[in-house]
Design an enzyme around this catalytic site. Structure first.
Site, PDB file in Angstrom:
ATOM      1  N   ASP A 196     -50.663  25.132 -25.627  1.00 39.66           N
ATOM      2  CA  ASP A 196     -50.627  24.892 -27.075  1.00 39.66           C
ATOM      3  C   ASP A 196     -51.709  25.765 -27.698  1.00 39.66           C
ATOM      4  O   ASP A 196     -52.672  25.273 -28.286  1.00 39.66           O
ATOM      5  CB  ASP A 196     -50.852  23.421 -27.397  1.00 39.66           C
ATOM      6  N   ASP A 215     -57.565  20.665 -26.493  1.00 40.30           N
ATOM      7  CA  ASP A 215     -56.164  20.212 -26.465  1.00 40.30           C
ATOM      8  C   ASP A 215     -55.351  20.913 -25.383  1.00 40.30           C
ATOM      9  O   ASP A 215     -54.396  21.637 -25.672  1.00 40.30           O
ATOM     10  CB  ASP A 215     -55.502  20.406 -27.835  1.00 40.30           C
TER      11      ASP A 215
END
Length: 270
Positions: A196, A215
């Protein structure tokens, strides 16, 4: 991005989950991020100046597995700077992950939105550093095209279509778009991908150099263009068009239009 909810820094009131209030133990609670699936991130600031971050998602939130993210952070942290896991848990409402802070500001912080050249360069440099540092042979995680196609098929079966996609692909029918994804380009270079690599997940030092990634819940082995396609594309979403070439230059590659198009469509659908 697409017609799904957009990830953003919250600008209005955000209900604080009971679990986050309990974890704070009186520390100041500030919402700092809401992702496109409704997951929330809070900063907990103690009176002594120390901080922690809490990611929280409701039970049943698709595509967010905080247990998997904790495992990936622990693995990747052996080679690169990522948030250190301090704790995790769940209650009747949701699941949470507590991490220590890492230096830097997100590439979508106001400072870097006003300096997209620096942000784009740091994103490219940081992604190359991640890809070069993480050992493919030792990585127990995958971010494979096959698995992502399964998710694309699930979304199509649930009724998603052109209205849910980015403008670049809305001229395609579902059948046309899905057929394009069956034509996977040959792998250029296998790396451990971030999974991501959008601009918000890159942190910069105040001098504009790359600091860290956050993340990493989808981290896994894949072609490097799976990350590059989204990292460069996200500059358009967050900083405006015209800066993607800086990501490729800082990474050290020429743009591969075929692979960029493929992995962006895969991202949209899957």
């Amino acid at each position: 991005m697409n017609a799904r909810e957009v990830a953003e820094i919250p600008t209005g009131p955000v209900p604080v989950p009971v679990a986050v209030t309990g974890l704070a133990r009186g520390d100041e609670i500030t919402p700092v991020w809401r992702n496109e699936l409704g997951g929330l991130t809070f900063r907990l600031a103690a009176p002594d100046g120390s901080t922690r971050y809490v990611k929280w998602v409701a039970h049943g939130t698709p595509e967010i597995d905080l247990t998997a993210e904790a495992e990936r952070l622990a693995w990747a942290g052996r080679w690169v700077r990522v948030p250190r896991v301090l704790g995790q848990g769940a209650d009747a409402d949701g699941v949470w992950l507590v991490t220590a802070p890492v230096p830097g500001r997100s590439a979508v912080d106001t400072r870097w939105l006003e300096d997209p050249v620096t942000a784009a360069t740091a994103i490219g440099q940081g992604l190359r550093r991640l890809h070069d540092a993480l050992p493919v042979a030792d990585c127990p995680y995958e971010w494979s095209v096959a698995d992502r196609l399964k998710r694309a098929d699930e979304r199509i079966a649930a009724g998603e279509g052109p209205a849910d996609w980015s403008p670049e692909y809305r001229h395609l029918t579902v059948v046309e778009a899905r057929a394009r994804l069956d034509e996977t380009p040959p792998v250029d270079r296998l790396v451990v991908c971030h999974g991501d690599a959008c601009a918000p997940n890159t942190l910069l030092h105040d001098d504009g150099t790359f600091s860290a990634h956050v993340d990493l819940g989808s981290l896994g082995v894949a072609d490097r263009w799976a990350d590059l396609a989204v990292a460069a594309w996200s500059l358009d979403w967050n900083h405006g068009p015209g800066y993607d070439h800086l990501v490729y230059a800082a990474y050290g590659v020429e743009p591969d239009r075929e692979r960029l198009a493929y992995y962006r469509l895969l991202w949209d659908l899957g």
